[in-house]
Design an enzyme around this catalytic site. Sequence first.
Site, PDB file in Angstrom:
ATOM      1  N   SER A 154       0.833  -1.212   0.000  1.00  0.00           N
ATOM      2  CA  SER A 154       0.000   0.000   0.000  1.00  0.00           C
ATOM      3  C   SER A 154       0.863   1.257   0.000  1.00  0.00           C
ATOM      4  O   SER A 154       0.525   2.244  -0.655  1.00  0.00           O
ATOM      5  CB  SER A 154      -0.962   0.000   1.196  1.00  0.00           C
ATOM      6  OG  SER A 154      -0.289   0.202   2.414  1.00  0.00           O
ATOM      7  N   LEU A 212      17.031  -7.651   5.757  1.00  0.00           N
ATOM      8  CA  LEU A 212      18.148  -6.734   6.011  1.00  0.00           C
ATOM      9  C   LEU A 212      18.864  -6.438   4.692  1.00  0.00           C
ATOM     10  O   LEU A 212      19.127  -7.345   3.899  1.00  0.00           O
ATOM     11  CB  LEU A 212      19.118  -7.390   6.995  1.00  0.00           C
ATOM     12  CG  LEU A 212      20.276  -6.524   7.494  1.00  0.00           C
ATOM     13  CD1 LEU A 212      19.754  -5.358   8.341  1.00  0.00           C
ATOM     14  CD2 LEU A 212      21.253  -7.368   8.296  1.00  0.00           C
ATOM     15  N   HIS A 228       9.594   2.742   9.070  1.00  0.00           N
ATOM     16  CA  HIS A 228       9.397   1.790  10.160  1.00  0.00           C
ATOM     17  C   HIS A 228       8.121   2.178  10.905  1.00  0.00           C
ATOM     18  O   HIS A 228       7.917   3.354  11.206  1.00  0.00           O
ATOM     19  CB  HIS A 228      10.593   1.816  11.115  1.00  0.00           C
ATOM     20  CG  HIS A 228      10.498   0.765  12.172  1.00  0.00           C
ATOM     21  ND1 HIS A 228      10.757  -0.557  11.911  1.00  0.00           N
ATOM     22  CD2 HIS A 228      10.130   0.842  13.469  1.00  0.00           C
ATOM     23  CE1 HIS A 228      10.566  -1.256  13.026  1.00  0.00           C
ATOM     24  NE2 HIS A 228      10.177  -0.433  13.980  1.00  0.00           N
ATOM     25  N   GLU A 241       1.512   6.651   7.521  1.00  0.00           N
ATOM     26  CA  GLU A 241       2.503   6.349   6.476  1.00  0.00           C
ATOM     27  C   GLU A 241       2.069   6.903   5.130  1.00  0.00           C
ATOM     28  O   GLU A 241       2.856   7.540   4.418  1.00  0.00           O
ATOM     29  CB  GLU A 241       2.715   4.831   6.395  1.00  0.00           C
ATOM     30  CG  GLU A 241       3.368   4.272   7.640  1.00  0.00           C
ATOM     31  CD  GLU A 241       3.618   2.776   7.583  1.00  0.00           C
ATOM     32  OE1 GLU A 241       4.551   2.323   8.237  1.00  0.00           O
ATOM     33  OE2 GLU A 241       2.867   2.051   6.890  1.00  0.00           O
TER      34      GLU A 241
HETATM   35  C1  GAR Z   1       4.289  -0.795   6.814  1.00  0.00           C
HETATM   36  O1  GAR Z   1       3.548  -0.531   7.973  1.00  0.00           O
HETATM   37  C2  GAR Z   1       5.764  -0.576   7.063  1.00  0.00           C
HETATM   38  O2  GAR Z   1       6.024   0.454   7.977  1.00  0.00           O
HETATM   39  C3  GAR Z   1       6.181  -1.888   7.625  1.00  0.00           C
HETATM   40  O3  GAR Z   1       5.491  -2.840   6.855  1.00  0.00           O
HETATM   41  C4  GAR Z   1       4.225  -2.274   6.476  1.00  0.00           C
HETATM   42  C5  GAR Z   1       4.052  -2.525   4.985  1.00  0.00           C
HETATM   43  O4  GAR Z   1       2.757  -2.143   4.583  1.00  0.00           O
HETATM   44  N1  GAR Z   1       7.602  -2.057   7.542  1.00  0.00           N
HETATM   45  C6  GAR Z   1       8.304  -2.696   8.468  1.00  0.00           C
HETATM   46  O5  GAR Z   1       7.800  -3.241   9.420  1.00  0.00           O
HETATM   47  C7  GAR Z   1       9.803  -2.706   8.229  1.00  0.00           C
HETATM   48  N2  GAR Z   1      10.501  -3.112   9.403  1.00  0.00           N
HETATM   49  P1  GAR Z   1       2.398  -2.047   3.038  1.00  0.00           P
HETATM   50  O6  GAR Z   1       2.906  -3.338   2.368  1.00  0.00           O
HETATM   51  O7  GAR Z   1       0.906  -1.973   3.008  1.00  0.00           O
HETATM   52  O8  GAR Z   1       3.069  -0.838   2.476  1.00  0.00           O
END
Ligand code: GAR
Length: 202
Positions: free
Chosen positions: A13, A87, A104, A174
């Site tokens: 997303s 990583l 994050h 985000e």
């Molecule tokens: C987001 O909340 C991002 O901050 C997190 O994964 C999610 C992805 O959402 N990232 C981490 O946890 C990295 N350590 P999305 O696939 O809907 O963009």
Amino acid sequence: MKRIAIFASGSGSNAEKIIDTLAPLAGVEVSMVLSNNYRAGVIERARRLKVPVLLFDRSTFYETSKIVQVLQSQQIDLIVLAGFMWLVPAQLVDAFPSKIVNIHPALLPKFGGKGMFGHHVHEAVMAAGETESGITIHFVNQRYDEGQIIFQASCVITNADTPDSLEAKIHDLEHAHYPAVVKQLIFNETTDNEHHLQGDFS
Ligand code: GAR
């Protein structure tokens, strides 16, 4: 032309919001989406948005220089991690110094590090009885979640919140901020509040 690559492992997303934000702008393109997960939702989103997708496996990422070579041959200026769960290896960090950013889903330095991703973060934040959480956008170095912080925004946690509802709040934050911060990094824009966004992406 500034060329952007997005790495994502999941739903995508954030990747979609970033692609949508940058698509109408002159002088920038999202050149590719890269994923380690062939079942990731981001693949379908990228195809719908007509952004090429490159899938890779663990041994290619960690034991070869293929991904660095692809990014260099595509003349990528900025790498955006958007829900990317592996990583980043040293050779990739070294090849793109201060040109890899991550988001994050918590207020670093709290609730970061190995194993702290996605829902695990929100469960840990709730279990710790925190009254606020938020997002952190930071440069990537060779350690999980320890690179220089670029931007943070917070939200309140109420008694009614659950890890799921907190995750929804975090996703809203985000989506509201990550595309704008990426845009500022690309165009080297500065604002009073974000004077630290003066990266050199020329
Ligand atoms: C987001 O909340 C991002 O901050 C997190 O994964 C999610 C992805 O959402 N990232 C981490 O946890 C990295 N350590 P999305 O696939 O809907 O963009």
